[in-house]
Design a protein around this motif. Sequence first.
Motif, PDB file in Angstrom:
ATOM      1  N   LEU A 485       0.946  -1.009  -0.294  1.00 59.99           N
ATOM      2  CA  LEU A 485       0.050  -0.164  -0.102  1.00 59.99           C
ATOM      3  C   LEU A 485       0.735   1.519   0.009  1.00 59.99           C
ATOM      4  CD1 LEU A 485      -3.224   0.587  -0.196  1.00 59.99           C
ATOM      5  CD2 LEU A 485      -3.023   0.824   2.531  1.00 59.99           C
ATOM      6  N   ASN A 486       0.863   1.605  -0.772  1.00 57.28           N
ATOM      7  CA  ASN A 486       1.625   2.946  -0.974  1.00 57.28           C
ATOM      8  C   ASN A 486       1.010   4.044  -1.294  1.00 57.28           C
ATOM      9  OD1 ASN A 486       4.474   1.784  -1.506  1.00 57.28           O
ATOM     10  ND2 ASN A 486       3.196   1.515  -4.247  1.00 57.28           N
ATOM     11  N   VAL A 487       1.295   5.142   0.361  1.00 56.93           N
ATOM     12  CA  VAL A 487       0.802   6.194   0.714  1.00 56.93           C
ATOM     13  C   VAL A 487       1.882   7.323   0.230  1.00 56.93           C
ATOM     14  CG1 VAL A 487      -0.686   7.396   2.416  1.00 56.93           C
ATOM     15  CG2 VAL A 487      -0.790   5.103   1.569  1.00 56.93           C
ATOM     16  N   LYS A 488       0.822   8.138  -0.266  1.00 54.38           N
ATOM     17  CA  LYS A 488       1.957   9.279  -0.644  1.00 54.38           C
ATOM     18  C   LYS A 488       1.592  10.418   0.503  1.00 54.38           C
ATOM     19  CE  LYS A 488       3.683   8.041  -4.807  1.00 54.38           C
ATOM     20  NZ  LYS A 488       3.899   8.449  -6.200  1.00 54.38           N
ATOM     21  N   GLN A 489       2.493  11.847   0.957  1.00 54.92           N
ATOM     22  CA  GLN A 489       2.338  13.052   0.942  1.00 54.92           C
ATOM     23  C   GLN A 489       3.124  13.823   0.356  1.00 54.92           C
ATOM     24  OE1 GLN A 489       2.771  13.438   5.520  1.00 54.92           O
ATOM     25  NE2 GLN A 489       0.343  13.508   5.556  1.00 54.92           N
ATOM     26  N   ALA A 490       2.449  14.804  -0.368  1.00 48.53           N
ATOM     27  CA  ALA A 490       3.362  16.038  -1.259  1.00 48.53           C
ATOM     28  C   ALA A 490       3.723  14.980  -2.258  1.00 48.53           C
ATOM     29  CB  ALA A 490       3.933  16.668   0.158  1.00 48.53           C
ATOM     30  N   GLY A 491       3.275  14.223  -2.264  1.00 49.89           N
ATOM     31  CA  GLY A 491       4.115  13.883  -3.594  1.00 49.89           C
ATOM     32  C   GLY A 491       5.409  12.659  -3.224  1.00 49.89           C
ATOM     33  N   GLN A 492       5.604  12.775  -1.594  1.00 53.59           N
ATOM     34  CA  GLN A 492       6.667  11.470  -1.549  1.00 53.59           C
ATOM     35  C   GLN A 492       6.021  10.307  -0.745  1.00 53.59           C
ATOM     36  OE1 GLN A 492      10.001  12.317  -0.642  1.00 53.59           O
ATOM     37  NE2 GLN A 492       8.934  13.603  -2.088  1.00 53.59           N
ATOM     38  N   GLU A 493       6.531   8.850  -0.114  1.00 55.04           N
ATOM     39  CA  GLU A 493       5.969   8.067   0.214  1.00 55.04           C
ATOM     40  C   GLU A 493       6.242   7.933   1.279  1.00 55.04           C
ATOM     41  OE1 GLU A 493       7.184   3.771  -1.265  1.00 55.04           O
ATOM     42  OE2 GLU A 493       6.237   5.140  -3.012  1.00 55.04           O
ATOM     43  N   ILE A 494       5.265   7.674   2.205  1.00 59.09           N
ATOM     44  CA  ILE A 494       5.362   7.542   3.807  1.00 59.09           C
ATOM     45  C   ILE A 494       5.047   6.986   4.420  1.00 59.09           C
ATOM     46  CG2 ILE A 494       4.771  10.392   3.634  1.00 59.09           C
ATOM     47  CD1 ILE A 494       1.957   9.042   4.387  1.00 59.09           C
ATOM     48  N   GLN A 495       5.735   6.145   5.471  1.00 64.91           N
ATOM     49  CA  GLN A 495       5.813   5.037   6.630  1.00 64.91           C
ATOM     50  C   GLN A 495       4.871   4.736   7.043  1.00 64.91           C
ATOM     51  OE1 GLN A 495       7.389   2.053   6.804  1.00 64.91           O
ATOM     52  NE2 GLN A 495       9.180   2.731   5.362  1.00 64.91           N
ATOM     53  N   ILE A 496       3.322   3.961   6.762  1.00 66.95           N
ATOM     54  CA  ILE A 496       2.281   3.802   7.640  1.00 66.95           C
ATOM     55  C   ILE A 496       2.723   3.745   9.267  1.00 66.95           C
ATOM     56  CG2 ILE A 496      -0.118   2.716   7.325  1.00 66.95           C
ATOM     57  CD1 ILE A 496       0.859   2.299   4.679  1.00 66.95           C
TER      58      ILE A 496
END
Length: 524
Positions: A485-496
């Motif tokens: 599951l790739n979650v991005k914030q402001a274009g950057q992938e973040i750790q869940i």
Amino acid sequence: MSVESINSYDELPYLFNAMPYTQPHRIAAIAQLFGMNPPAPETARILELGCASGGNILATAYTFPKSRCVGVELSARQVAVAQQAIKELDLKNLVINQINIMDFDANAGQFDYIIAHGVYSWVSPTVREKILQICQQHLSPMGVAYISYNTKPGWNMRGTIRDMMLYHTQNIKDPLERVAQMRALWKFLADATQTGQDSYSLFLNEEFKFFANSEESYLFHDFLEEENNPIYFHEFVTQAAAYQLNYLGDAHLHTMLASNFPPEIAQTLELFKDDLVHQEQYMDFLRNRHFRHSLLCHQQVPLKRAISAERVTNLSVVSSLAEVQSTEIPQGKKCFINQSGNLVTDSPIVIAALTYLLEQLPRAVPFVELVEQTQTRLPANITADKEAIFNHIADIILQAYTKGLIELQVGALPFVLQAGNKPTVSALARWRVAHGLKLNNLRFENLNLEHPVVGALLPYLDGTRDRNALVTILEGKIADKSLQLNVKQAGQEIQIAPEQLKELLMQALEESLKALAKSALLIA
Ligand SMILES: C[S@@+](CC[C@H](N)C(=O)[O-])C[C@H]1O[C@@H](n2cnc3c(N)ncnc32)[C@H](O)[C@@H]1O
């Protein structure tokens, strides 16, 4: 292909797809527009001649469980696949017989719809005659037959390519090797003529591009089969008439209308307005048409050729026309567009109707519901009585259909627009995916739903699990790394964070269910 060389389909089976326009709920709509009263597809008897592995007829039988379907196919390998599908899907309303069309059972009874897609111009004259004889003898009085075939003049030119490919591969036996060699020669010819501006160079390159992504099986059976006998439309109509069958119309009705040509051409075509066949033959000359899907009925069926708007009022409408903004749209008007064209209007009634249809997509909206919903959605300053709305919508729906912008069908198809407590994807779609086939929805369309969560979920959406159970399955897949599951914030992938995972998976599940519903794949 002649009867003797039929094993070419055992060596390389044909594509395993459903074709939307071969389906009885669409054919029945065209028959109704021409004044017929064809049997309801839901309970009809339906026959497919040359059904291959059953791509079409399986979809029909699954979609209309009260219909009674029969498929006829000579290739044992393809029939075995169809039989396996019937067994695994527990379809009680479909029988596939491994026989030659020539040996069709004279006691098979009457069928309301007879389909022969991709067969007629690929068989010997004897088998062609038999197909028409079966239609004559086994089509019910108000039944409709669908027969598709390669046609001329388009195939006169394409035949040049076929001749070269047959010559080039004449000493090769293996079908896949023949297709590989065919592609190689075609590329060689296209490359060699790439910069040429003469008509032959342009033709070779255009055709090369057109077929570049075609599947092996399609190329083999269209270009390298022993039998490929394209015919002119007028020849087909004459052949059908010999069996007391009348040309009803084209499965793509909009291709029949002179008004879809530019006005000066339409004007000339109108000179032939009293001879439909003649007129359509000239349309084929204009379009260099390659392929036809003709509908036939018994000669004694009375047809009303002038389609009145009133006849759409018993049908259901599917429209993907969506409003677009553009500075080129005239002031005060709105433009609705889809891949088939556009419709510009300033009518609040039409705007409200198209907006409702888009909301309901992919569902077919019964005409009466469309009128009622349009009435409730009109701006407060617009006063129009129900009859005026009814007539206005009937006119515009007929216009849009005859331009090929929207679809009309008889009745409804069994999918839902919102997932229930235990979401369920069509068993046929799940079966196809489990067997490595293209995803096919309940509107008989091939889909490309390349969404990792949808892909991971699909096998589990069989109506036995609620949302929590489905999220637990997704958690398991994340844990064993078969799903990311790739979650991005402001274009950057973040750790869940682990505590966020469940919530994110629930969101992903809801999004996937919406995508499945919008793709006509959910039955509950
Ligand atoms: C091009 S495929 C079309 C298959 C299918 N109708 C579809 O649209 O996917 C033609 C099929 O007709 C079958 N066929 C050709 N001649 C036949 C015959 N004489 N009897 C029974 N089947 C035949 C072939 O085996 C092949 O599967």
